[in-house]
Design an enzyme around this catalytic site. Structure first.
Site, PDB file in Angstrom:
ATOM      1  N   GLN A 261       0.838  -1.205   0.000  1.00  0.00           N
ATOM      2  CA  GLN A 261       0.000   0.000   0.000  1.00  0.00           C
ATOM      3  C   GLN A 261       0.872   1.254   0.000  1.00  0.00           C
ATOM      4  O   GLN A 261       0.362   2.357  -0.103  1.00  0.00           O
ATOM      5  CB  GLN A 261      -0.900   0.016   1.251  1.00  0.00           C
ATOM      6  CG  GLN A 261      -2.017  -1.000   1.255  1.00  0.00           C
ATOM      7  CD  GLN A 261      -2.746  -1.042   2.594  1.00  0.00           C
ATOM      8  OE1 GLN A 261      -2.634  -2.007   3.318  1.00  0.00           O
ATOM      9  NE2 GLN A 261      -3.492   0.006   2.932  1.00  0.00           N
TER      10      GLN A 261
ATOM     11  N   PHE B  24      -6.306  -4.388   3.060  1.00  0.00           N
ATOM     12  CA  PHE B  24      -7.069  -4.101   4.286  1.00  0.00           C
ATOM     13  C   PHE B  24      -6.200  -3.556   5.413  1.00  0.00           C
ATOM     14  O   PHE B  24      -6.508  -3.766   6.586  1.00  0.00           O
ATOM     15  CB  PHE B  24      -7.837  -5.352   4.737  1.00  0.00           C
ATOM     16  CG  PHE B  24      -8.728  -5.916   3.666  1.00  0.00           C
ATOM     17  CD1 PHE B  24      -9.852  -5.201   3.248  1.00  0.00           C
ATOM     18  CD2 PHE B  24      -8.443  -7.113   3.042  1.00  0.00           C
ATOM     19  CE1 PHE B  24     -10.678  -5.687   2.239  1.00  0.00           C
ATOM     20  CE2 PHE B  24      -9.254  -7.597   2.022  1.00  0.00           C
ATOM     21  CZ  PHE B  24     -10.370  -6.887   1.627  1.00  0.00           C
TER      22      PHE B  24
ATOM     23  N   GLU C 116       0.030  -2.028   4.547  1.00  0.00           N
ATOM     24  CA  GLU C 116       0.429  -0.619   4.706  1.00  0.00           C
ATOM     25  C   GLU C 116       1.900  -0.557   5.101  1.00  0.00           C
ATOM     26  O   GLU C 116       2.653   0.285   4.612  1.00  0.00           O
ATOM     27  CB  GLU C 116      -0.454   0.088   5.746  1.00  0.00           C
ATOM     28  CG  GLU C 116      -0.142   1.587   5.839  1.00  0.00           C
ATOM     29  CD  GLU C 116      -1.125   2.396   6.676  1.00  0.00           C
ATOM     30  OE1 GLU C 116      -2.231   1.907   6.959  1.00  0.00           O
ATOM     31  OE2 GLU C 116      -0.778   3.535   7.040  1.00  0.00           O
TER      32      GLU C 116
ATOM     33  N   ARG D 128      -5.784   6.802  17.065  1.00  0.00           N
ATOM     34  CA  ARG D 128      -7.096   6.804  16.413  1.00  0.00           C
ATOM     35  C   ARG D 128      -8.149   6.140  17.300  1.00  0.00           C
ATOM     36  O   ARG D 128      -9.300   6.560  17.311  1.00  0.00           O
ATOM     37  CB  ARG D 128      -7.038   6.152  15.028  1.00  0.00           C
ATOM     38  CG  ARG D 128      -8.354   6.242  14.256  1.00  0.00           C
ATOM     39  CD  ARG D 128      -8.243   5.782  12.809  1.00  0.00           C
ATOM     40  NE  ARG D 128      -7.638   6.780  11.941  1.00  0.00           N
ATOM     41  CZ  ARG D 128      -8.302   7.756  11.324  1.00  0.00           C
ATOM     42  NH1 ARG D 128      -9.616   7.868  11.467  1.00  0.00           N
ATOM     43  NH2 ARG D 128      -7.677   8.618  10.565  1.00  0.00           N
TER      44      ARG D 128
ATOM     45  N   ARG E  50      -8.191  -2.161   8.574  1.00  0.00           N
ATOM     46  CA  ARG E  50      -9.388  -1.364   8.296  1.00  0.00           C
ATOM     47  C   ARG E  50     -10.045  -0.818   9.568  1.00  0.00           C
ATOM     48  O   ARG E  50     -10.537  -1.583  10.400  1.00  0.00           O
ATOM     49  CB  ARG E  50     -10.383  -2.220   7.523  1.00  0.00           C
ATOM     50  CG  ARG E  50     -11.429  -1.438   6.747  1.00  0.00           C
ATOM     51  CD  ARG E  50     -12.178  -2.382   5.854  1.00  0.00           C
ATOM     52  NE  ARG E  50     -13.010  -1.698   4.877  1.00  0.00           N
ATOM     53  CZ  ARG E  50     -13.616  -2.329   3.877  1.00  0.00           C
ATOM     54  NH1 ARG E  50     -13.480  -3.633   3.729  1.00  0.00           N
ATOM     55  NH2 ARG E  50     -14.360  -1.662   3.018  1.00  0.00           N
TER      56      ARG E  50
ATOM     57  N   THR F 236      -4.050  10.891  10.907  1.00  0.00           N
ATOM     58  CA  THR F 236      -3.831  11.701  12.119  1.00  0.00           C
ATOM     59  C   THR F 236      -2.382  12.149  12.226  1.00  0.00           C
ATOM     60  O   THR F 236      -2.074  13.050  12.990  1.00  0.00           O
ATOM     61  CB  THR F 236      -4.221  10.905  13.365  1.00  0.00           C
ATOM     62  OG1 THR F 236      -3.487   9.685  13.371  1.00  0.00           O
ATOM     63  CG2 THR F 236      -5.714  10.612  13.371  1.00  0.00           C
TER      64      THR F 236
ATOM     65  N   ALA G 122      -6.119   5.179   5.466  1.00  0.00           N
ATOM     66  CA  ALA G 122      -6.950   6.158   6.154  1.00  0.00           C
ATOM     67  C   ALA G 122      -8.187   6.544   5.324  1.00  0.00           C
ATOM     68  O   ALA G 122      -8.753   7.625   5.510  1.00  0.00           O
ATOM     69  CB  ALA G 122      -6.130   7.401   6.535  1.00  0.00           C
TER      70      ALA G 122
ATOM     71  N   GLU H  39     -13.270   2.678   5.181  1.00  0.00           N
ATOM     72  CA  GLU H  39     -13.184   2.039   6.494  1.00  0.00           C
ATOM     73  C   GLU H  39     -14.461   2.126   7.336  1.00  0.00           C
ATOM     74  O   GLU H  39     -14.813   1.169   8.030  1.00  0.00           O
ATOM     75  CB  GLU H  39     -12.022   2.642   7.294  1.00  0.00           C
ATOM     76  CG  GLU H  39     -10.650   2.332   6.726  1.00  0.00           C
ATOM     77  CD  GLU H  39      -9.564   3.125   7.428  1.00  0.00           C
ATOM     78  OE1 GLU H  39      -9.448   4.343   7.161  1.00  0.00           O
ATOM     79  OE2 GLU H  39      -8.859   2.544   8.264  1.00  0.00           O
TER      80      GLU H  39
HETATM   81  N1  MTE Z   1     -11.458  -2.804  -0.279  1.00  0.00           N
HETATM   82  C1  MTE Z   1     -10.921  -3.879  -0.912  1.00  0.00           C
HETATM   83  N2  MTE Z   1     -11.649  -4.495  -1.859  1.00  0.00           N
HETATM   84  N3  MTE Z   1      -9.678  -4.333  -0.609  1.00  0.00           N
HETATM   85  C2  MTE Z   1      -8.909  -3.742   0.367  1.00  0.00           C
HETATM   86  O1  MTE Z   1      -7.788  -4.167   0.623  1.00  0.00           O
HETATM   87  N4  MTE Z   1      -8.768  -1.940   2.060  1.00  0.00           N
HETATM   88  C3  MTE Z   1      -9.518  -1.043   2.929  1.00  0.00           C
HETATM   89  C4  MTE Z   1     -10.516  -0.238   2.107  1.00  0.00           C
HETATM   90  N5  MTE Z   1     -11.296  -1.086   1.262  1.00  0.00           N
HETATM   91  C5  MTE Z   1      -9.453  -2.609   1.062  1.00  0.00           C
HETATM   92  C6  MTE Z   1     -10.747  -2.165   0.674  1.00  0.00           C
HETATM   93  C7  MTE Z   1      -8.702  -0.100   3.691  1.00  0.00           C
HETATM   94  S1  MTE Z   1      -8.020  -0.601   5.155  1.00  0.00           S
HETATM   95  C8  MTE Z   1      -8.529   1.204   3.293  1.00  0.00           C
HETATM   96  S2  MTE Z   1      -7.697   2.318   4.243  1.00  0.00           S
HETATM   97  C9  MTE Z   1      -9.068   1.688   2.014  1.00  0.00           C
HETATM   98  O2  MTE Z   1      -9.776   0.680   1.319  1.00  0.00           O
HETATM   99  C10 MTE Z   1      -7.956   2.234   1.155  1.00  0.00           C
HETATM  100  O3  MTE Z   1      -8.395   2.705  -0.050  1.00  0.00           O
HETATM  101  P1  MTE Z   1      -9.037   4.161  -0.304  1.00  0.00           P
HETATM  102  O4  MTE Z   1      -8.374   5.124   0.614  1.00  0.00           O
HETATM  103  O5  MTE Z   1      -8.705   4.422  -1.727  1.00  0.00           O
HETATM  104  O6  MTE Z   1     -10.485   4.017  -0.059  1.00  0.00           O
HETATM  105  N1  HPA Z   2      -4.771   5.793   9.121  1.00  0.00           N
HETATM  106  C1  HPA Z   2      -4.061   4.918   8.405  1.00  0.00           C
HETATM  107  N2  HPA Z   2      -2.753   4.915   8.356  1.00  0.00           N
HETATM  108  C2  HPA Z   2      -2.105   5.837   9.067  1.00  0.00           C
HETATM  109  C3  HPA Z   2      -2.778   6.785   9.837  1.00  0.00           C
HETATM  110  C4  HPA Z   2      -4.188   6.760   9.873  1.00  0.00           C
HETATM  111  O1  HPA Z   2      -4.844   7.568  10.540  1.00  0.00           O
HETATM  112  N3  HPA Z   2      -1.864   7.566  10.441  1.00  0.00           N
HETATM  113  C5  HPA Z   2      -0.661   7.080  10.046  1.00  0.00           C
HETATM  114  N4  HPA Z   2      -0.801   6.038   9.217  1.00  0.00           N
HETATM  115 MO1  MOS Z   3      -6.407   1.181   5.924  1.00  0.00          MO
HETATM  116  S1  MOS Z   3      -6.257   0.290   7.780  1.00  0.00           S
HETATM  117  O1  MOS Z   3      -5.991   2.776   6.616  1.00  0.00           O
HETATM  118  O2  MOS Z   3      -4.983   0.637   5.224  1.00  0.00           O
END
Ligand code: MTE
Ligand code: HPA
Ligand code: MOS
Length: 777
Positions: free
Chosen positions: A193, A224, A228, A306, A338, A438, A507, A718
């Site tokens: 990620q 998910f 990260e 968080r 997530r 954050t 995030a 999330e």
């Molecule tokens: N949806 C799918 N299909 N697969 C994933 O791995 N990760 C989740 C969410 N939805 C995820 C998902 C998480 S933890 C986050 S932070 C966000 O997608 C990241 O993507 P975005 O910021 O573009 O929404």
């Molecule tokens: N969300 C996800 N990843 C992060 C954050 C947060 O708030 N802060 C630092 N890494």
């Molecule tokens: Mo989502 S836990 O912020 O990768």
């Protein structure tokens, strides 16, 4: 407008290229990680010589073979790439093997000799607390005078809540392919990620420069949060093997190894005291959150923060204190998942509100609605941010009506009165979730947009695709900003040589940040194009010039809004740009404005805005087995002006089900030596098709444009996970019906069959005891 995911058909046909599908030459080596069998031990000695002799083995490496820094900690440098003298969890990498086949790797692994002296591990939060095994000093947040307010409250509640760990269960396990080029060059196909961080860590590990490392991410097969930071690990190991052997190396963890090696959602042991009045209004709340960080820091500090920022969930608490403790244990370092601590914080508050209702013998929905943040008053959080554009009442009113809560609540009671072995329960729960990293400086993004002479557009941005539909949304944003059809736009694989120095895609802010960066690049390009086309129109209409600022980009054309006859197709115009010496490549950048957060004081405005959602779940519990069925779920979620309702609804459904899994069947267990017992799908139960609600109704709140994000949209990813609490509390409600709602079930999270059955049995015993004592129940 709804479009299916840009790769949907490729996902289905199998044409989508994941890392394991990338075609490589016959020089490819298979990489393998050899990891610690001990939760805590000193490494007294080891011998790799026999392993190195195995035919087909090209490298067997230990920490001494690392040319640069033996480190892959993302924030705090406390995670060696390969253990040196000590191992601090089962699953910690110690050696790496590269060989021509998997079998040769396994044979080499068998021949590695290691002598350990086992040490006493810390494997529970209780023991960590007893040993004061802190990763960081305790953190606090405070508003008002909670102690005083508690002493003045009409009612007090006190309790302890355990919330469990969880496994990400991305379909694509951790994987990486590293391909050496000339000199120090290395191209790394990572499932990460955070490609920029992967790049930086690999450069430091190999002692080379960042401009020699390219990290590319076409897509992840799910992440998910589990990729990260921890996608970096497999990438570092692969890169090290590739750097040493100068051959392409691929490491792909098998499912069991993935589950054993990688960190989980942080389990929490939380304690709370709440004060409320006869009407059920919260007066004061004191919370202590104890988070199991595992053996290293990873993102645990931000995750704890968080959690602390979300103990209020959707409710106003005039006097509030939160203490956060981060404990070091001998388990794999826990990581982003997530919700990122939000769920653990919200679980406490939802428990408190549910318990207030049970004490006062009121329907929990009533207590919830009463305590929601207000619109014009009672609208400041315990960390000082005003809750603006509050959608809670809109959601509540619409969802209570559309789910027919009142009628079904009565039917549930009727059902329970006539069934001894089946009990039904219902709950409505809200979510309010802060959108922004954050760690404030992470709220930035970059883009590089190229337009070609045939009128096609190639968008590069710093965000990564993990199935969430980011690229699909970016494609739509780019098309809308250029006023062209979506088919013209292609979104490239994320690549650190195209867009450098980016934040993780996390995030929930991927679209907010990268969408704005892409728009910024397109604004630059449109400025240049408009200038040239205004000149072109002016040349054609001598004496009556066109001005750049009156040109509009729409319907696949560029036209002068002041002169309806002056119009040219986008394709034709782009075909002229090279000859007119206009650059059709521009970078874009965005940083979120208006955020400020004083970490030390725990006060400020950390979030750009809030996302809101609400959910009613109805369950049926089998009192004899502890099994449960989700009968019906109604969700209403706020995503502003949806960029893509199909994708947003998919995210809401998936998030909810993932939350339900964490709240019900997903239980992680270790043995007394720190070995993970639940390391495969036969012992770790994620939701499957038959676990989705029999009747599942998901809608998006209408007519709620979000002024704070790209094209009035709102992050979705999330927050819906936390709607899973409604299933958890519906189960509690059903169990409570066993004792006619006179006795409160003892409940933890997840509510597995075992937890449910034990809670039922305790209630039955209590009922018997009371009857024996002549009490009417
Ligand atoms: N949806 C799918 N299909 N697969 C994933 O791995 N990760 C989740 C969410 N939805 C995820 C998902 C998480 S933890 C986050 S932070 C966000 O997608 C990241 O993507 P975005 O910021 O573009 O929404
Ligand atoms: N969300 C996800 N990843 C992060 C954050 C947060 O708030 N802060 C630092 N890494
Ligand atoms: Mo989502 S836990 O912020 O990768």
């Amino acid at each position: 407008m709804s479009f299916s995911h840009e790769s949907a058909s490729k996902h289905v046909t199998g044409e989508a290229v994941y890392i394991d599908d990338i075609l490589v030459n016959d020089q490819l080596l298979v990489g393998r990680v050899v990891y610690s069998p001990h939760a805590h031990a000193r490494i007294l000695s080891f011998d790799l010589s026999e392993a190195q002799k195995v035919a087909g083995v090209h490298a067997v490496l230990c920490h001494k073979d690392i040319p640069g820094a033996n480190q892959m900690g993302p924030v705090v440098k406390d995670e060696p790439c390969l253990a040196a003298d000590e191992v601090i969890c089962v699953g910690q990498a110690i050696f790496l093997i590269a060989a021509e086949t998997e079998e040769q790797c396994l044979e080499a692994e068998r021949r590695i000799k290691v002598e350990y002296r086992p040490l006493d591990p810390i494997l529970t939060l209780e023991k960590a607390i007893e040993h004061q095994s802190l990763l960081i000093p305790p953190r606090t947040m405070l508003r008002g005078e909670p102690d005083k307010a508690l002493s003045e409250s009409e009612h007090l509640l006190k309790g302890e809540l355990r919330t469990g760990a969880a496994e990400h269960w991305y379909l694509e396990t951790q994987v990486c392919l590293a391909v050496p080029g000339e000199g120090n060059e290395l191209t790394v196909y990572a499932s990460s990620q955070h490609p920029s961080e992967t790049q930086a860590l690999i450069a430091e590990l190999l002692g080379i420069r960042r401009n020699e490392v390219v990290v590319e991410v076409r897509r992840m097969g799910g992440a998910f949060g589990g990729k990260e930071t921890q996608g970096n690990h497999t990438a570092c190991w692969s890169a090290l093997l590739a750097g040493v052997t100068r051959r392409p190396v691929k490491i792909r963890l098998c499912r069991d190894d993935d589950q054993k090696i990688t960190g989980k959602r942080h389990r929490f042991l939380s304690r709370y005291e709440a004060g409320f009045d006869n009407d059920g209004m919260l007066r004061a709340l004191k919370v202590e959150l104890n988070s199991d960080g595992g053996c290293a820091t990873d993102l645990s500090i931000a995750i704890l923060e968080r959690a602390m920022l979300h103990v209020d969930n959707a409710y106003y608490v005039p006097h509030c204190s939160v203490v956060g403790n981060l404990w070091r244990t001998n388990l794999p370092s826990n990581t982003a998942f997530r919700g990122f601590g939000g769920p653990q914080g919200i679980a406490v508050m939802e428990t408190v509100v549910d318990r207030i209702a049970r004490v006062l013998k009121k329907d929990p929905s009533e207590i919830r609605q009463k305590n929601f943040y207000g619109i014009d008053s009672r609208n400041v959080t315990h960390y000082g941010q005003t809750v603006e554009h509050n959608r809670l009442f809109l959601l509540y009113d619409q969802l209570m009506a559309s789910s027919e809560y009142a009628r079904r609540r009565k039917e549930t009671d009727t059902f329970n009165n006539s069934h001894e072995f089946l009990k039904r329960g219902m709950a409505i729960t809200p979510v309010k979730f802060g959108i922004s990293f954050t760690t404030s400086f992470l709220n930035q993004a970059g883009a590089l947009v190229n337009v070609y002479g045939d009128g096609t557009i190639l968008v590069n941005h710093g965000g990564t695709e993990m199935g969430q539909g980011l690229h699909t949304k970016i494609q739509r944003i780019a098309a809308a900003e250029f006023g062209v059809s979506v088919e013209r736009v292609k979104v490239n694989a994320t690549n650190t040589s195209k867009v450098p120095n980016t934040a993780a895609t996390a995030a929930s802010a991927g679209t907010d940040l990268n969408g704005m960066a892409v728009k910024n690049a397109i604004d630059t390009l449109k400025g240049r194009i408009a200038e040239s086309m205004a000149l072109y129109f002016s040349e054609q209409h001598k004496g009556d010039p066109s001005r750049p600022d009156t040109l509009v980009f729409e319907d696949d054309s560029i036209r002068d809004s002041k002169h309806p006859d002056r119009t040219i197709s986008f394709v034709e115009a782009m075909g002229m740009m090279f000859a007119r010496q206009v650059s059709l490549s521009a970078t874009g950048y965005y940083k979120t404005p208006g955020i400020q957060w004083d970490k030390a004081r725990g006060w400020g405005h950390p979030f750009n805005y809030y996302a809101f959602g609400m959910c009613v779940s109805e369950v049926e519990v089998d009192v004899l087995t502890g099994g449960h069925t989700l009968l019906r779920t109604d969700i209403l979620h706020d995503v502003g002006d949806s960029l893509n309702p199909l994708i947003d609804i998919g995210q809401v459904e998936g998030g909810y089900i993932q939350g339900v899994g964490w709240c019900t069947t997903e239980e992680i267990k270790w043995d007394e030596k720190g070995n993970l017992l639940t390391h495969s799908p036969d012992t770790y139960k994620i939701p499957s098709v038959q676990d989705i609600p029999k009747d599942f109704r998901v809608s998006l709140l209408k007519d709620v444009p979000n002024p704070n994000a790209i094209r009035k949209s709102k992050a979705v990813a999330e927050p819906p996970l936390m709607l899973g609490f409604s299933a958890w509390l519906a189960i509690k409600d059903a169990v409570s019906a066993v004792g006619n709602h006179d006795l409160e079930p003892d409940f933890s999270l997840p509510a597995t069959n075992e937890v449910i059955l034990l809670a039922v049995e305790r209630i039955k015993d209590e009922v018997k005891a009371r009857r024996g004592a002549g009490v009417e129940v």
